[in-house]
Scaffold this motif. Sequence first.
Motif, mmCIF file in Angstrom:
data_model
loop_
_atom_site.group_PDB
_atom_site.id
_atom_site.type_symbol
_atom_site.label_atom_id
_atom_site.label_comp_id
_atom_site.label_asym_id
_atom_site.label_seq_id
_atom_site.Cartn_x
_atom_site.Cartn_y
_atom_site.Cartn_z
ATOM 1 N N LEU A 165 0.729 -1.359 0.675
ATOM 2 C CA LEU A 165 -0.054 -0.147 0.308
ATOM 3 C C LEU A 165 0.685 1.337 0.019
ATOM 4 O O LEU A 165 1.845 1.314 0.794
ATOM 5 N N MET A 166 0.786 2.718 -0.687
ATOM 6 C CA MET A 166 1.408 3.550 -0.560
ATOM 7 C C MET A 166 -0.322 4.148 -0.746
ATOM 8 O O MET A 166 -0.875 4.738 -1.198
ATOM 9 N N GLU A 185 -0.154 8.562 -0.686
ATOM 10 C CA GLU A 185 0.858 10.203 -1.299
ATOM 11 C C GLU A 185 0.702 10.906 0.400
ATOM 12 O O GLU A 185 -0.570 11.072 0.311
ATOM 13 N N ASP A 186 1.715 11.762 -0.618
ATOM 14 C CA ASP A 186 1.058 13.315 0.503
ATOM 15 C C ASP A 186 0.393 14.468 0.466
ATOM 16 O O ASP A 186 -0.411 14.287 -0.934
ATOM 17 N N ARG A 187 -0.605 14.722 1.371
ATOM 18 C CA ARG A 187 -2.693 15.149 1.135
ATOM 19 C C ARG A 187 -2.956 14.088 0.410
ATOM 20 O O ARG A 187 -4.267 14.182 -0.282
ATOM 21 N N ASP A 188 -2.940 13.049 0.658
ATOM 22 C CA ASP A 188 -3.854 11.976 -0.566
ATOM 23 C C ASP A 188 -5.146 11.815 0.806
ATOM 24 O O ASP A 188 -4.511 12.571 1.933
ATOM 25 N N PHE A 189 -6.192 11.302 1.055
ATOM 26 C CA PHE A 189 -6.965 11.442 1.759
ATOM 27 C C PHE A 189 -7.963 10.213 1.376
ATOM 28 O O PHE A 189 -8.186 9.529 0.419
ATOM 29 N N LEU A 190 -7.456 8.843 2.505
ATOM 30 C CA LEU A 190 -7.107 7.298 2.411
ATOM 31 C C LEU A 190 -9.134 6.973 2.998
ATOM 32 O O LEU A 190 -8.514 6.856 4.198
ATOM 33 N N ALA A 191 -9.468 6.572 2.921
ATOM 34 C CA ALA A 191 -10.867 5.831 3.466
ATOM 35 C C ALA A 191 -10.653 4.251 3.683
ATOM 36 O O ALA A 191 -10.611 3.683 2.513
ATOM 37 N N VAL A 192 -10.720 3.629 4.509
ATOM 38 C CA VAL A 192 -10.355 2.304 5.091
ATOM 39 C C VAL A 192 -11.854 1.578 5.521
ATOM 40 O O VAL A 192 -11.348 1.982 6.017
ATOM 41 N N VAL A 193 -12.041 0.604 4.589
ATOM 42 C CA VAL A 193 -13.503 0.155 4.582
ATOM 43 C C VAL A 193 -13.345 -1.731 4.657
ATOM 44 O O VAL A 193 -12.164 -2.416 3.680
ATOM 45 N N GLY A 194 -14.352 -2.037 4.741
ATOM 46 C CA GLY A 194 -13.976 -3.561 5.200
ATOM 47 C C GLY A 194 -14.900 -3.887 6.333
ATOM 48 O O GLY A 194 -15.839 -3.007 6.776
ATOM 49 N N PRO A 195 -15.362 -5.713 6.438
ATOM 50 C CA PRO A 195 -16.020 -6.014 7.119
ATOM 51 C C PRO A 195 -15.535 -6.052 8.222
ATOM 52 O O PRO A 195 -14.492 -5.587 8.263
ATOM 53 N N ASN A 196 -15.851 -5.928 9.380
ATOM 54 C CA ASN A 196 -15.678 -6.300 10.674
ATOM 55 C C ASN A 196 -14.570 -7.279 11.193
ATOM 56 O O ASN A 196 -14.982 -8.293 10.578
ATOM 57 N N ALA A 197 -13.564 -7.178 11.377
ATOM 58 C CA ALA A 197 -12.515 -7.848 11.622
ATOM 59 C C ALA A 197 -11.343 -8.146 10.682
ATOM 60 O O ALA A 197 -10.973 -9.407 10.388
ATOM 61 N N VAL A 210 -5.766 -6.092 0.788
ATOM 62 C CA VAL A 210 -5.913 -4.665 0.729
ATOM 63 C C VAL A 210 -5.791 -3.946 -0.655
ATOM 64 O O VAL A 210 -4.722 -4.513 -1.814
ATOM 65 N N ILE A 211 -7.086 -3.511 -1.235
ATOM 66 C CA ILE A 211 -7.016 -3.704 -2.810
ATOM 67 C C ILE A 211 -7.488 -1.644 -3.081
ATOM 68 O O ILE A 211 -8.468 -1.393 -1.796
ATOM 69 N N VAL A 212 -6.573 -0.986 -3.105
ATOM 70 C CA VAL A 212 -7.113 0.156 -3.463
ATOM 71 C C VAL A 212 -7.619 0.791 -4.700
ATOM 72 O O VAL A 212 -7.135 0.446 -6.007
ATOM 73 N N HIS A 213 -8.664 1.765 -4.893
ATOM 74 C CA HIS A 213 -9.108 2.177 -5.784
ATOM 75 C C HIS A 213 -9.670 3.612 -5.465
ATOM 76 O O HIS A 213 -9.903 4.338 -4.465
#
Length: 250
Positions: A26-27, A29-41, A213-216
């Motif tokens: 996972l990368m 970058e500077d001033r990115d706004f990343l939401a981390v989502v997914g199921p519990n656990a 982890v997959i980033v979109h």
Amino acid sequence: METPVIEFENVTFSYDGLPVLRDVSLMVEDRDFLAVVGPNAGGKTTILKLMLGLLKPRSGTVRVLGNSPESARKHIGYMPQYTSLDMMFPVNVLDVVLMGRLGENKLGFFRKRDRDIARDSLQMVEMSGFDDRPFSDLSGGQRQRVLIARALASNPEILLLDEPTSNIDVAVETGLFEILHELNQSKTIVLVTHDLGFVSSFVKHVACVNRRVIVHPTSEITGELINDIYGTDVHMVRHDHSVHGKGPCV
């Protein structure tokens, strides 16, 4: 290319032998706004704790600002989950925000500069004038803003926020995301959330976490993708339209 602000390289992590994250790269970058989502656990909070250096990967490497997470920790503002805090602890609003100055203060007491920075942090989250209010008297949304101000009080380059919009209503959530959008002009933000309702309007990327982890980009947020994340029927309310879908997360 500039060095990523946060980088995971082939990171694997387990709790007591139970795999939580597998081969995560996972990368951010500077001033990115990343939401981390997914199921519990699925590993969302674990990712934040690895970024903070509170957990160590079983294998692979985590770098923050080009260094180890422990070395970079002073440049990170962290807001833990709302439910992990005692909201009835008898302190006022300014006391809570000053807790964010503890790592900056070598003298053992707070100076005028610390209090000025704490008040500036409250102003950033539109909570000026609440200094002397008991923290327990605040609404859920006001408490969340104060906890973000506490994370800001160390003048961080990176904000890590774990469920900052939990236990608040939609109108308050919108205002909070607008504040985060403004803060993102000067800071990198990573937040864990279950609520995708406002993701497409405010964040830049979404990391789907379920062991891997997959980033979109947010432009790719669709009903099919949401089903891949949660593995069940989900209804997402967006500013422009709503979508549905179903299917397993893999």
